[in-house]
Scaffold this motif. Structure first.
Motif, short mmCIF file in Angstrom:
data_model
loop_
_atom_site.label_atom_id
_atom_site.label_comp_id
_atom_site.label_asym_id
_atom_site.label_seq_id
_atom_site.Cartn_x
_atom_site.Cartn_y
_atom_site.Cartn_z
N LYS A 238 85.71 8.61 -12.31
CA LYS A 238 84.45 7.87 -12.17
C LYS A 238 83.32 8.53 -12.96
O LYS A 238 82.42 7.85 -13.45
CB LYS A 238 84.06 7.77 -10.69
CG LYS A 238 84.76 6.64 -9.95
CD LYS A 238 84.22 6.50 -8.53
CE LYS A 238 84.83 5.32 -7.82
NZ LYS A 238 84.31 5.15 -6.44
N LYS A 252 84.70 -8.36 -11.38
CA LYS A 252 83.52 -7.59 -11.00
C LYS A 252 83.82 -6.48 -9.98
O LYS A 252 83.35 -5.34 -10.16
CB LYS A 252 82.42 -8.52 -10.48
CG LYS A 252 81.09 -7.80 -10.21
CD LYS A 252 80.01 -8.79 -9.77
CE LYS A 252 78.68 -8.09 -9.60
NZ LYS A 252 78.70 -7.04 -8.56
N PRO A 253 84.57 -6.74 -8.90
CA PRO A 253 84.83 -5.65 -7.95
C PRO A 253 85.57 -4.47 -8.58
O PRO A 253 85.28 -3.31 -8.26
CB PRO A 253 85.68 -6.33 -6.86
CG PRO A 253 85.31 -7.77 -6.94
CD PRO A 253 85.08 -8.03 -8.40
N PHE A 255 85.39 -3.54 -11.77
CA PHE A 255 84.39 -2.82 -12.59
C PHE A 255 83.45 -2.00 -11.69
O PHE A 255 83.18 -0.83 -11.96
CB PHE A 255 83.57 -3.81 -13.42
CG PHE A 255 84.34 -4.48 -14.53
CD1 PHE A 255 85.37 -3.83 -15.18
CD2 PHE A 255 84.01 -5.77 -14.94
CE1 PHE A 255 86.06 -4.44 -16.22
CE2 PHE A 255 84.70 -6.38 -15.97
CZ PHE A 255 85.73 -5.72 -16.61
N ASP A 256 82.96 -2.62 -10.64
CA ASP A 256 82.00 -1.95 -9.76
C ASP A 256 82.59 -0.70 -9.12
O ASP A 256 81.88 0.29 -8.88
CB ASP A 256 81.51 -2.90 -8.67
CG ASP A 256 80.59 -3.99 -9.20
OD1 ASP A 256 80.14 -3.87 -10.36
OD2 ASP A 256 80.34 -4.97 -8.47
N TYR A 257 83.88 -0.75 -8.84
CA TYR A 257 84.52 0.38 -8.15
C TYR A 257 84.61 1.61 -9.06
O TYR A 257 84.51 2.74 -8.59
CB TYR A 257 85.91 -0.03 -7.68
CG TYR A 257 86.64 1.05 -6.91
CD1 TYR A 257 86.26 1.38 -5.62
CD2 TYR A 257 87.71 1.73 -7.48
CE1 TYR A 257 86.92 2.38 -4.90
CE2 TYR A 257 88.37 2.72 -6.78
CZ TYR A 257 87.99 3.04 -5.49
OH TYR A 257 88.64 4.03 -4.80
N LYS A 259 83.00 2.00 -12.48
CA LYS A 259 82.10 2.22 -13.61
C LYS A 259 80.97 3.18 -13.31
O LYS A 259 80.55 3.36 -12.16
CB LYS A 259 81.53 0.87 -14.08
CG LYS A 259 80.49 0.26 -13.17
CD LYS A 259 80.00 -1.07 -13.75
CE LYS A 259 78.96 -1.71 -12.83
NZ LYS A 259 78.49 -3.01 -13.33
N ASN A 260 80.49 3.81 -14.37
CA ASN A 260 79.22 4.53 -14.35
C ASN A 260 78.36 3.99 -15.49
O ASN A 260 78.79 3.12 -16.24
CB ASN A 260 79.44 6.04 -14.43
CG ASN A 260 80.09 6.48 -15.74
OD1 ASN A 260 79.66 6.08 -16.83
ND2 ASN A 260 81.13 7.30 -15.65
N GLU A 261 77.16 4.54 -15.63
CA GLU A 261 76.21 3.97 -16.60
C GLU A 261 76.65 4.13 -18.05
O GLU A 261 76.13 3.43 -18.94
CB GLU A 261 74.82 4.59 -16.41
CG GLU A 261 74.73 6.09 -16.69
CD GLU A 261 75.13 6.95 -15.50
OE1 GLU A 261 74.96 8.19 -15.59
OE2 GLU A 261 75.62 6.38 -14.50
N CYS A 265 82.41 -2.31 -20.21
CA CYS A 265 83.36 -3.20 -19.54
C CYS A 265 83.75 -4.33 -20.49
O CYS A 265 82.88 -5.04 -21.02
CB CYS A 265 82.73 -3.79 -18.28
SG CYS A 265 82.27 -2.55 -17.04
#
Length: 340
Positions: A238, A252-253, A255-257, A259-261, A265
């Motif tokens: 992460k 989306k879920p 990616f959200d789980y 990703k960092n800045e 994606c």
């Protein structure tokens, strides 16, 4: 709902009328449904894509395969083969489709077959030297030519069929009344802290009969990502700059789980076949960084030139509560069906 979907509303009404007539003809015996003398469990949805059928099938495989000889039968969406195919050592994602090939890779003791004609597919499975004792029909809720013994209907927490409308205005393949065929409704992709009170409200919203059971599940992500030569903890990955890649209906879920800045994606259509140009683009964007994808995408990409930097994150379907009741219902159906 975008403006085009609103404009297409008359077509949605027409489509709903046609599917309702079709269901009426099957329900009343004017069109033939074939039953088979073994447990057949159909898993599907009323809407197009993204409800979590694959992890639900995998859950059933884990539940049943220690006691019974299991076969899965799928259409094999976007495969490059025709007719009935039974997976063997020559199988790949192009021959079977990505989800059936994933089943074959993960569960070597399970028979994995594809056939758009489910009646023929079951007949072919039952003609094998080693016949299955149970058949799991993947994405076959609308395949009325086979009369399954048990129906599991999936609907996503954030996209309940009760809130949807017929194609092309909405995403429903048939009207909401089709839910009446389900023995069990599973609300998938829930928050894992969904309360009993919230669950009760959803049951009322879905207007289930007293004979229908409802269960609530959430996506349980693995704590490790896997590559061809190593595995890495999610907590470690992460914080690392990477490429997140998904060709699934609702990424989306995922990616959200992870990703960092600093991550990029990359999104592709569901069941996407990656071309040489796609692979070149992905590799250039990665520029030596790790590429993390879904398990479904990994089975299509693992033989590509990306393999040295490619990893995947497995998922499972987990029950918020009442898992034992779900298991007991399935096992009781199978037992009674085999004894009858």
């Amino acid at each position: 709902m975008n403006i085009l979907r609103k404009i297409l509303f008359p077509f949605a009404v027409l489509y709903g009328f046609i599917t309702s007539i079709r269901n009426f003809l099957f329900d009343n015996g004017f069109l033939k449904s074939t039953s088979f003398d073994l447990p057949v469990i159909a898993v599907g949805n009323l809407s197009v894509g993204g409800t979590g059928k694959t992890p639900q099938i995998e859950y059933l495989i884990r539940l049943l395969s220690d006691k019974y000889k299991i076969a899965t039968l799928s259409r094999g969406y976007k495969r490059k083969s025709d007719g009935f195919v039974l997976a063997d050592e020559n199988a790949n994602a192009e021959i079977l489709g990505d989800e059936p090939f994933q089943f074959y890779q993960k569960f070597p003791n399970v028979m994995v077959a594809v056939d758009a004609n489910r009646t023929n597919g079951i007949t072919q499975l039952l003609s094998q030297n080693e016949k299955p004792e149970i058949i799991l029909l993947d994405d076959a809720y609308q395949h009325r030519k086979v009369k399954a013994g048990f129906y599991i209907l999936l609907t996503s927490y954030d996209d309940l069929y009760a809130d949807d409308f017929m194609l092309p205005t909405g995403n429903l393949r048939e009207s909401r009344s089709g839910a009446e065929r389900a023995n069990i409704v599973v609300v998938t992709k829930c928050p894992n802290n969904l309360t009993e009170e919230q669950q009760a409200k959803i049951r009322l919203k879905l207007k289930l009969s007293c004979s229908q059971q409802i269960f609530f599940t959430f996506i349980n992500y693995d704590e490790v990502i896997y590559g061809a030569a190593e595995k890495i903890s999610v907590s470690e990955i992460k914080s690392e700059s990477k490429i997140l890649l998904a060709g699934i209906a609702k990424p989306k879920p995922f990616f959200d789980y992870l990703k960092n800045e600093n991550d990029e994606c990359l999104t592709f259509p569901d069941h996407h076949h990656f071309s040489d140009a796609d692979l070149e683009t992905i590799q250039n964007k990665a520029n030596g960084k790790k590429i993390i994808t879904t398990e479904k995408d990994y089975v299509r990409l693992k033989d590509s030139k990306l393999i040295s930097q490619l990893y995947y994150l497995p998922i499972k379907s987990s029950f918020i509560n009442h898992q034992q009741n779900f298991d007991a219902t399935i096992l009781e159906y199978v037992k009674k069906s085999l004894e009858s």
